[in-house]
Design an enzyme around this catalytic site. Structure first.
Site, PDB file in Angstrom:
ATOM      1  N   GLY A  48       0.777  -1.250   0.000  1.00 21.85           N
ATOM      2  CA  GLY A  48       0.000   0.000   0.000  1.00 21.85           C
ATOM      3  C   GLY A  48       0.800   1.286   0.000  1.00 21.85           C
ATOM      4  O   GLY A  48       0.330   2.309  -0.475  1.00 21.85           O
ATOM      5  N   ASP A 106      -4.231   1.026  10.875  1.00 22.89           N
ATOM      6  CA  ASP A 106      -5.628   0.719  11.161  1.00 22.89           C
ATOM      7  C   ASP A 106      -5.716   0.077  12.547  1.00 22.89           C
ATOM      8  O   ASP A 106      -5.843   0.768  13.555  1.00 22.89           O
ATOM      9  CB  ASP A 106      -6.129  -0.197  10.037  1.00 22.89           C
ATOM     10  CG  ASP A 106      -7.559  -0.647  10.206  1.00 22.89           C
ATOM     11  OD1 ASP A 106      -8.302   0.009  10.951  1.00 22.89           O
ATOM     12  OD2 ASP A 106      -7.940  -1.657   9.595  1.00 22.89           O
ATOM     13  N   LYS A 134      -6.517   5.405  11.381  1.00 20.52           N
ATOM     14  CA  LYS A 134      -7.899   5.236  11.833  1.00 20.52           C
ATOM     15  C   LYS A 134      -7.876   4.990  13.336  1.00 20.52           C
ATOM     16  O   LYS A 134      -7.836   3.832  13.765  1.00 20.52           O
ATOM     17  CB  LYS A 134      -8.531   4.017  11.157  1.00 20.52           C
ATOM     18  CG  LYS A 134      -8.766   4.121   9.673  1.00 20.52           C
ATOM     19  CD  LYS A 134      -9.487   2.849   9.217  1.00 20.52           C
ATOM     20  CE  LYS A 134      -9.417   2.620   7.749  1.00 20.52           C
ATOM     21  NZ  LYS A 134      -9.791   1.235   7.391  1.00 20.52           N
ATOM     22  N   VAL A 156     -11.046   2.761   2.938  1.00 18.58           N
ATOM     23  CA  VAL A 156     -10.676   3.722   1.890  1.00 18.58           C
ATOM     24  C   VAL A 156      -9.822   3.049   0.819  1.00 18.58           C
ATOM     25  O   VAL A 156      -9.222   2.005   1.074  1.00 18.58           O
ATOM     26  CB  VAL A 156      -9.905   4.928   2.480  1.00 18.58           C
ATOM     27  CG1 VAL A 156     -10.808   5.804   3.322  1.00 18.58           C
ATOM     28  CG2 VAL A 156      -8.686   4.481   3.296  1.00 18.58           C
ATOM     29  N   ASP A 162      -5.663  -0.464  -1.804  1.00 14.58           N
ATOM     30  CA  ASP A 162      -6.489  -1.286  -2.691  1.00 14.58           C
ATOM     31  C   ASP A 162      -7.712  -1.870  -1.981  1.00 14.58           C
ATOM     32  O   ASP A 162      -7.768  -1.941  -0.759  1.00 14.58           O
ATOM     33  CB  ASP A 162      -5.664  -2.471  -3.206  1.00 14.58           C
ATOM     34  CG  ASP A 162      -5.426  -3.506  -2.108  1.00 14.58           C
ATOM     35  OD1 ASP A 162      -4.939  -3.118  -1.028  1.00 14.58           O
ATOM     36  OD2 ASP A 162      -5.746  -4.690  -2.322  1.00 14.58           O
TER      37      ASP A 162
HETATM   38  P1  IMP Z   1      -3.153  -2.701  10.521  1.00 13.19           P
HETATM   39  O1  IMP Z   1      -2.167  -3.828  10.736  1.00 13.19           O
HETATM   40  O2  IMP Z   1      -4.542  -3.092  10.885  1.00 13.19           O
HETATM   41  O3  IMP Z   1      -2.725  -1.402  11.184  1.00 13.19           O
HETATM   42  O4  IMP Z   1      -3.294  -2.479   8.970  1.00 13.19           O
HETATM   43  C1  IMP Z   1      -2.322  -1.958   8.231  1.00 13.19           C
HETATM   44  C2  IMP Z   1      -2.479  -2.301   6.760  1.00 13.19           C
HETATM   45  O5  IMP Z   1      -3.798  -2.743   6.369  1.00 13.19           O
HETATM   46  C3  IMP Z   1      -2.245  -1.043   5.961  1.00 13.19           C
HETATM   47  O6  IMP Z   1      -0.877  -0.841   5.731  1.00 13.19           O
HETATM   48  C4  IMP Z   1      -3.032  -1.291   4.700  1.00 13.19           C
HETATM   49  O7  IMP Z   1      -2.237  -1.971   3.760  1.00 13.19           O
HETATM   50  C5  IMP Z   1      -4.190  -2.153   5.143  1.00 13.19           C
HETATM   51  N1  IMP Z   1      -5.412  -1.296   5.346  1.00 13.19           N
HETATM   52  C6  IMP Z   1      -5.908  -0.863   6.519  1.00 13.19           C
HETATM   53  N2  IMP Z   1      -7.022  -0.105   6.339  1.00 13.19           N
HETATM   54  C7  IMP Z   1      -7.215  -0.052   5.008  1.00 13.19           C
HETATM   55  C8  IMP Z   1      -8.215   0.605   4.179  1.00 13.19           C
HETATM   56  O8  IMP Z   1      -9.139   1.309   4.634  1.00 13.19           O
HETATM   57  N3  IMP Z   1      -8.085   0.423   2.838  1.00 13.19           N
HETATM   58  C9  IMP Z   1      -7.085  -0.323   2.271  1.00 13.19           C
HETATM   59  N4  IMP Z   1      -6.139  -0.951   3.004  1.00 13.19           N
HETATM   60  C10 IMP Z   1      -6.205  -0.819   4.359  1.00 13.19           C
HETATM   61 MG    MG Z   2       0.157  -1.173   4.179  1.00 15.83          MG
END
Ligand code: IMP
Ligand code: MG
Length: 178
Positions: A48, A106, A134, A156, A162
């Site tokens: 991403g 996230d 978020k 998003v 994606d």
């Molecule tokens: P985390 O481990 O939950 O903090 O997620 C991190 C990864 O999940 C990010 O680097 C993104 O690649 C993916 N991600 C989290 N939220 C979104 C979103 O709303 N849209 C697309 N990819 C997301």
């Molecule tokens: Mg990512």
């Protein structure tokens, strides 16, 4: 409003390309100031972050290096909760000023898994830059040193992000219509 369809879902415009570009400029300026004469190593987390990483890196006037790792926890529009290392770190971190570069934080799960591995390799310093956060869906709180936008807990896409592989090439950020 100009909604777009990606796979089975509708998305509406959320952050314009102009707003993102201005924010990237502001963050780059802060890093240029904070890391003057320090030659940091950026570690960008694929997939991403590739567009954000490229745009931010182009705005740096300091000497800096960048490398990429691939961690993934997402399936569709929900976090799977499991973080997989698909491409690991191939650069020495010991004694370096490290800046982790993420598209979005996230649940915090990805960094919660990765940060201890990195600390273990004894960097001189460690900071985090993320375009989006978020806070509403945080499970593992992560301290973000340079943040673009704090956003509600909505899925998003665009600007590198994606939905099941599609949407990364869209030049602005869209959010899911619910
Ligand atoms: P985390 O481990 O939950 O903090 O997620 C991190 C990864 O999940 C990010 O680097 C993104 O690649 C993916 N991600 C989290 N939220 C979104 C979103 O709303 N849209 C697309 N990819 C997301
Ligand atoms: Mg990512």
């Amino acid at each position: 409003m100009a909604t777009i369809r990606v796979h089975d879902k509708l998305f509406e415009p959320y952050l314009s390309h102009h707003a993102i570009a201005e924010k990237v400029k502001t963050i780059a300026h802060q890093i240029n100031t904070d890391y003057k004469d320090r030659k940091p190593l950026f570690i960008a987390i694929l997939n991403g972050s590739f567009i954000f990483a490229a745009d931010l890196f182009k705005q740096l006037s300091i000497e800096a290096e960048i490398c990429f790792i691939k961690l993934a926890s997402y399936k569709g529009t929900k976090s799977s909760g499991q973080v997989i290392t698909a491409i690991g770190l191939d650069t020495d971190v010991i004694g370096r000023d490290i800046i982790i570069l993420e598209d979005i934080i996230d649940t915090g799960k990805t960094l919660h898994e990765f940060l201890p591995q990195l600390h273990h390799q004894q960097p001189a310093s460690l900071r985090i830059v993320a375009l989006l956060h978020k806070p509403g869906s945080s499970i593992h709180p992560v301290h973000i040193d340079y943040l673009g936008f704090s956003i509600p807990n909505k899925f998003v896409l665009g600007y590198g992000l994606d939905y099941n592989g599609l949407g990364r090439n869209i030049d602005e950020i869209y959010k899911l219509v619910e």
